[in-house]
Design a protein around this motif. Structure first.
Motif, mmCIF file in Angstrom:
data_model
loop_
_atom_site.group_PDB
_atom_site.id
_atom_site.type_symbol
_atom_site.label_atom_id
_atom_site.label_comp_id
_atom_site.label_asym_id
_atom_site.label_seq_id
_atom_site.Cartn_x
_atom_site.Cartn_y
_atom_site.Cartn_z
ATOM 1 N N ILE A 186 0.849 7.344 -1.796
ATOM 2 C CA ILE A 186 0.979 5.909 -1.513
ATOM 3 C C ILE A 186 2.386 5.429 -1.873
ATOM 4 N N ASN A 187 2.910 5.886 -3.024
ATOM 5 C CA ASN A 187 4.274 5.519 -3.401
ATOM 6 C C ASN A 187 5.291 6.000 -2.366
ATOM 7 N N PHE A 188 5.079 7.211 -1.851
ATOM 8 C CA PHE A 188 5.996 7.767 -0.857
ATOM 9 C C PHE A 188 6.018 6.902 0.402
ATOM 10 N N GLY A 189 4.852 6.362 0.776
ATOM 11 C CA GLY A 189 4.778 5.489 1.947
ATOM 12 C C GLY A 189 5.315 4.100 1.681
ATOM 13 N N THR A 190 4.917 3.498 0.556
ATOM 14 C CA THR A 190 5.303 2.097 0.294
ATOM 15 C C THR A 190 6.784 1.969 -0.056
ATOM 16 N N GLU A 191 7.391 3.049 -0.541
ATOM 17 C CA GLU A 191 8.821 3.000 -0.859
ATOM 18 C C GLU A 191 9.651 2.744 0.389
ATOM 19 N N LYS A 192 9.108 3.083 1.560
ATOM 20 C CA LYS A 192 9.854 2.946 2.806
ATOM 21 C C LYS A 192 9.734 1.545 3.422
ATOM 22 N N ILE A 193 8.910 0.674 2.820
ATOM 23 C CA ILE A 193 8.777 -0.696 3.332
ATOM 24 C C ILE A 193 10.073 -1.462 3.029
ATOM 25 N N ARG A 194 10.759 -1.865 4.042
ATOM 26 C CA ARG A 194 12.110 -2.404 3.872
ATOM 27 C C ARG A 194 12.146 -3.765 3.201
ATOM 28 N N SER A 195 11.070 -4.534 3.351
ATOM 29 C CA SER A 195 11.086 -5.879 2.759
ATOM 30 C C SER A 195 10.969 -5.843 1.246
#
Length: 498
Positions: free
Chosen positions: A161-170
């Protein structure tokens, strides 16, 4: 599966903090000094970039709360049963996840972690006991190890989940990471409503032997449960006849082996250094020069290794026993830690990174280290304490295990980043030294417990080369449940004859 969901939440809370604290938007919002040091201070050592007591407080506050909660959980588990503790733990998890996801300042953030800690305190007290008491003796190791497998699944889920959410640009990905703890918490809370109480707890609380018999027949899948029921009734009657204050009781000489294990095993489990890897793997990988995304991916890989090896431990623990797994895992962890320390000492200075080949070698060696822990101290650190206590001290013993675990988890979590700054690569030799100590301890002082019914566990101490000098043969919690080979009824005279 439902009870072990408490392990998923524990693992998720361990894994999520390391990933979140490596995310730059999170650091910029709540720990601006650390963010500035990481981005702008070119003079600071690689080993000291993340050295902040406030940052470690975010991680370690959970374990202080868990330490305090575990003593309340002991009373609740003994007086009301295992199920209410699991329910209360799930509810506290839900509240903590909501507060963490909605945090607007560092105080809300840490208070949310405290509520998660309360949940962990209650769940870690009740879940291992629940699993051990519900499991058939021949499968108890595998089923109880399901708790550590669930912890590993939680850690891996958090890293993914961290790997995915780290890519959220906002920049709000960390909110999703923290609030997602509510998913397993909701499953645990709702699922616990439908869980039956354990037969041992039913007899202790209600003395309803017929209800306990029916439950045993249902969970064992056979009507032939009279022998196990008789053991449970005998243990309950003994518990009631001598049970005053279980915390005072466990201090008596006859329970000295169980008390030593209740303190030593969770202490050693923490000073393997595993939670350093679990909490701070992304920060550690960033320390050796990896980028934000690469460090999170490396944490995912080590988390997957942990799950695979814990599953292997589940499959083989009731065949090969507890002691061989402890010893093999200890050797594997020691070799890995010494090699990681040597590479970092030789290649990573205060500034710059290390070569790509060496970075890959560090990741591979940490994977071997996690594998060693996954087959040994990870699952067995919860299994062995949960199966060695007689009923009259079981809730107190498990409470001590959880409290010691939280105390030293807090100490390690709170001091690691500062120790990394001062000891540098020597941190791995520090934990490696403790692995030597714990492996020798297991070899000399921990008897094998595989395949023995939980209500007859006292016999292993009487037969041990060292502990038989401490315990009283036939005394409470030690010789009251002797196998048939010692004579009908397990009388003390038959032991003397032997």
């Amino acid at each position: 599966m439902m009870a072990a969901m408490g392990g998923v939440i524990f693992g998720y809370d361990i894994g999520i903090s390391g990933g979140v604290t490596s995310m730059e938007p999170f650091l910029e919002k709540f720990f601006h000094q650390v963010y500035t040091k990481m981005k702008q201070d070119t003079e600071v050592s690689n080993y000291c970039k993340f050295d902040s007591q406030l940052l470690t407080s975010f991680t370690s506050s959970l374990y202080v709360a868990g330490l305090v909660a575990s003593f309340f959980a002991s009373w609740l588990t003994k007086s009301r049963g295992r199920k209410p503790s699991i329910l209360l733990g799930g509810g506290a998890f839900l509240a903590g996840a909501a507060l963490g996801g909605a945090a607007s300042n560092v105080y809300m953030l840490i208070f949310g972690r405290v509520l998660l800690g309360v949940g962990v305190g209650f769940a870690n007290q009740a879940v291992p006991l629940y699993l051990s008491e519900m499991a058939p003796p021949r499968y108890r190791g595998a089923i109880n190890n399901g708790f550590q497998l669930s912890v590993g699944i939680g850690v891996l889920a958090a890293n993914l989940i961290n790997f995915g959410t780290e890519k959220i640009r906002s920049g709000y990905g960390w909110r999703i990471s923290l609030s997602m703890a509510a998913v397993p918490a909701a499953i645990l809370t709702v699922g616990a409503i439908f869980l039956p109480e354990t037969p041992s707890s039913l007899i202790q609380l209600t003395n309803d032997k017929d209800r306990a018999r029916r439950l045993l027949q249902r969970v064992r899948g056979t009507s032939e449960v009279q022998s196990e029921l008789a053991d449970l009734i005998e243990a309950s009657e003994l518990s009631k006849s001598i049970d005053h204050n279980p915390f005072r009781k466990i201090l008596e000489a006859n329970y000295r082996p169980q008390l030593v294990m209740a303190v030593a095993i969770p202490f050693f489990q923490q000073v393997t250094g595993i939670n350093v890897i679990a909490f701070y793997a992304p920060l550690l990988f960033r320390t050796i020069g990896m980028g934000e995304s690469a460090s999170l991916m490396s944490a995912i890989l080590t988390g997957a290794v942990g799950i695979a090896t814990t599953f292997l431990s589940m499959v083989i623990v009731d065949r090969v026993g507890r002691r061989p797994l402890f010893l093999v895992g200890g050797v594997l962890m020691l070799v890995s830690q010494v090699l990681v320390g040597a590479i970092m000492a030789a290649e990573l200075g205060d500034h710059g990174g290390i070569g790509k080949r060496y970075a890959v070698a560090v990741i591979v060696l940490i994977g071997f280290y996690v594998a060693g822990f996954g087959v040994s101290w990870g699952p067995l650190g919860w299994l062995v304490p949960s199966e060695i206590f007689p009923l009259e001290i079981r809730s107190a013993g498990q409470s001590i295990v959880v409290a010691v675990s939280f105390l030293f988890t807090f100490v390690v979590a709170q001091t690691f980043l500062s120790m990394l700054c001062h000891l540098k690569a020597g941190i791995f030799f520090f934990f490696g030294g403790w692995v030597v100590v714990m492996t020798v301890f297991v070899y000399l002082l921990l008897p094998e417990t595989k395949g023995l019914p939980i209500e007859k566990m006292g016999d292993v101490w009487r037969e041990h080369w060292f502990w038989n000098r401490v315990v009283v043969v036939g005394g409470p919690g030690v010789g009251e449940h002797l196998p048939a080979k010692f004579g009908e009824g397990g009388s003390q005279s038959s032991v003397v004859d032997l």
